[in-house]
Design a protein around this motif. Structure first.
Motif, short mmCIF file in Angstrom:
data_model
loop_
_atom_site.label_atom_id
_atom_site.label_comp_id
_atom_site.label_asym_id
_atom_site.label_seq_id
_atom_site.Cartn_x
_atom_site.Cartn_y
_atom_site.Cartn_z
N LEU A 50 4.36 -3.37 -1.63
CA LEU A 50 4.05 -3.45 -3.06
C LEU A 50 2.77 -4.26 -3.25
O LEU A 50 2.70 -5.43 -2.85
CB LEU A 50 5.21 -4.12 -3.81
N VAL A 51 1.76 -3.65 -3.85
CA VAL A 51 0.50 -4.34 -4.11
C VAL A 51 0.62 -5.17 -5.38
O VAL A 51 0.27 -6.35 -5.42
CB VAL A 51 -0.66 -3.33 -4.22
N GLU A 52 1.13 -4.56 -6.44
CA GLU A 52 1.43 -5.28 -7.67
C GLU A 52 2.25 -4.39 -8.58
O GLU A 52 2.38 -3.17 -8.37
CB GLU A 52 0.16 -5.75 -8.38
N ALA A 112 1.02 0.55 -1.43
CA ALA A 112 0.04 0.98 -0.44
C ALA A 112 0.31 2.43 -0.05
O ALA A 112 1.45 2.83 0.17
CB ALA A 112 0.11 0.07 0.79
N ALA A 113 -0.76 3.23 0.02
CA ALA A 113 -0.64 4.64 0.37
C ALA A 113 -0.26 4.79 1.85
O ALA A 113 -0.62 3.96 2.69
CB ALA A 113 -1.94 5.38 0.08
N LEU A 114 0.49 5.85 2.14
CA LEU A 114 0.88 6.17 3.51
C LEU A 114 0.09 7.37 3.98
O LEU A 114 0.03 8.39 3.29
CB LEU A 114 2.39 6.47 3.58
N ASP A 115 -0.50 7.27 5.16
CA ASP A 115 -1.33 8.35 5.69
C ASP A 115 -0.63 9.00 6.87
O ASP A 115 -0.20 8.31 7.80
CB ASP A 115 -2.69 7.79 6.12
N GLY A 116 -0.50 10.32 6.84
CA GLY A 116 0.07 11.04 7.96
C GLY A 116 1.58 11.13 7.95
O GLY A 116 2.18 11.61 8.93
N ARG A 157 13.22 -2.36 -10.98
CA ARG A 157 14.21 -2.56 -9.91
C ARG A 157 13.56 -2.36 -8.54
O ARG A 157 13.83 -3.11 -7.59
CB ARG A 157 15.38 -1.60 -10.12
N GLU A 158 12.71 -1.34 -8.44
CA GLU A 158 12.00 -1.10 -7.19
C GLU A 158 11.10 -2.29 -6.84
O GLU A 158 11.05 -2.74 -5.68
CB GLU A 158 11.17 0.17 -7.27
N ALA A 159 10.37 -2.77 -7.84
CA ALA A 159 9.46 -3.90 -7.59
C ALA A 159 10.24 -5.12 -7.12
O ALA A 159 9.80 -5.85 -6.22
CB ALA A 159 8.67 -4.22 -8.86
N VAL A 160 11.40 -5.38 -7.72
CA VAL A 160 12.24 -6.52 -7.31
C VAL A 160 12.64 -6.36 -5.85
O VAL A 160 12.56 -7.31 -5.05
CB VAL A 160 13.48 -6.62 -8.23
N ALA A 161 13.08 -5.15 -5.47
CA ALA A 161 13.51 -4.92 -4.09
C ALA A 161 12.36 -5.08 -3.12
O ALA A 161 12.51 -5.72 -2.06
CB ALA A 161 14.10 -3.51 -3.97
N LEU A 197 -0.97 4.14 -4.24
CA LEU A 197 -0.37 5.11 -5.15
C LEU A 197 0.11 4.34 -6.37
O LEU A 197 0.79 3.31 -6.24
CB LEU A 197 0.81 5.83 -4.50
N LEU A 198 -0.27 4.82 -7.56
CA LEU A 198 0.21 4.23 -8.81
C LEU A 198 1.39 5.07 -9.28
O LEU A 198 1.26 6.26 -9.56
CB LEU A 198 -0.89 4.22 -9.87
N LYS A 199 2.54 4.44 -9.36
CA LYS A 199 3.79 5.13 -9.69
C LYS A 199 4.13 4.88 -11.15
O LYS A 199 4.42 3.74 -11.54
CB LYS A 199 4.90 4.63 -8.77
#
Length: 341
Positions: free
Chosen positions: A142-144, A163-167, A119-123, A104-106
């Motif tokens: 986190l992929v990048e 990374a995408a979450l399935d289900g 901040r999310e990427a740092v965490a 997922l690209l946020k």
């Protein structure tokens, strides 16, 4: 499609393909339809900015570059073409890299919110570095993290690829599926896993800062749980940038779920996350929660931060004792999430 819907689609679009799709003939039809709706002459001049953006996207669409691919130094991501999922401050685009599983690209709707994405990427970097690797499934991978320039406007945004979450489904979805409240025996495994996820994060030096129904995702069949949206986190290694220890922002529609220290702009602590986690679970069960469980929860919801539990692992042990008194030895209980359609 009316004017409001046209303006909303324009606002959500991050690439020409978001607005026009991949088929050339259909793209032309969509463009003509949008022109009729947002032309300034048809709206007393008030849609001038939207009209300029529409034409910028159309010209970018016609330049021949593949609008469905975002390329970084590490990867090329092909957007799947579906509508993005709207989050609190960002849109999430399903995409697939050249190699590896789906992501997922946020992207923040407002570029000025890029600091929260950072901040999310740092965490999400600190958690695997400083935390116990056994518990990494409780947080997104986190992929990048990268900067992306909007082809139509030239505006740059901070983007996180996760990374995408399935289900998985949010606790908000679970609550809608069970408007009368979730059986406490089912809520028990969700509560336990939520405390494990928070215990893992806190020992790694990260506060989540927004443990809310939309940010807690469960896998009904596997009894899995993932804490998502770390944009409001307080990662310890971020202290050189922001040493206040405060949660940086609030989700307005959940304003009543925060403990007093957050709107009061005081430093947060593990007790802050545990307060919000408890609210998630008590609201999910509603009137079905037994008296002993409601009493347990009240101790986590005290207004005074220093009087509330601040150790997720110790609280988990206390919850386990309570659950054994109420329901006996722990055993797997299948959970079914009814369709909301």
């Amino acid at each position: 499609m009316d004017l409001d819907e046209a303006l909303a689609r324009l606002d959500r679009a991050r690439t020409p393909a978001d607005l026009f799709g991949a088929d050339r003939d259909e793209a032309a039809r969509r463009y003509r339809r949008l022109v009729r709706l947002v032309h300034p002459d048809a709206n007393g001049g008030r849609t001038r900015d939207a009209f300029i953006r529409l034409n910028a996207l159309w010209h970018a669409h016609g330049r021949g570059a593949d609008p469905t691919v975002i390329t970084t130094r590490r990867n090329s991501y092909r957007l799947d073409g579906g509508d993005p999922v709207g989050g609190d401050l960002a849109e999430l685009y399903a995409a697939r890299p050249e190699t590896g599983p789906a992501v997922l690209l946020k992207m923040p709707r407002d570029p000025r919110d890029g600091d929260l994405l950072e901040r999310e990427a740092v965490a999400l970097r600190q958690l695997p570095k400083d935390g116990d690797g056994r518990f990494l499934p409780y947080v997104p991978r986190l992929v990048e993290s990268f900067r992306h320039k909007d082809a139509s406007t030239g505006v740059q945004r901070h983007v996180n690829a996760v990374a995408a979450l399935d289900g998985f489904h949010t606790l908000a979805e679970v609550g809608r599926a069970y408007p009368g409240g979730v059986d406490p025996r089912d809520a028990a495994w969700m509560w336990r896993r939520l405390l494990v996820g928070l215990g893992f994060a806190h020992r790694a030096g990260v506060l989540h800062g927004a443990v809310l129904p939309d940010h807690v995702m469960i896998h009904p069949e596997r009894h899995g749980l993932v804490l998502v949206d770390w944009c409001y986190s307080v990662p310890g290694c971020y202290a050189h940038v922001d040493g206040s220890g405060r949660v940086p922002a609030m989700v307005d529609r959940y304003a009543d779920r925060y403990p007093p220290e957050v709107p009061g702009r005081r430093p947060a602590s593990p007790a802050t996350d545990l307060y919000m986690a408890t609210r998630c679970m008590t609201d999910l069960m509603g009137d079905k929660a037994p008296k002993a469980m409601r009493s347990f929860a009240r101790g986590c919801l005290l207004p005074a931060q220093n009087r509330r539990p601040a150790d997720a692992w110790r609280l988990l042990a206390e919850l386990d004792e309570l659950l054994e008194r109420l329901y006996g030895p722990r055993r797997f209980r299948p959970f079914h999430l009814p369709s909301l359609h």
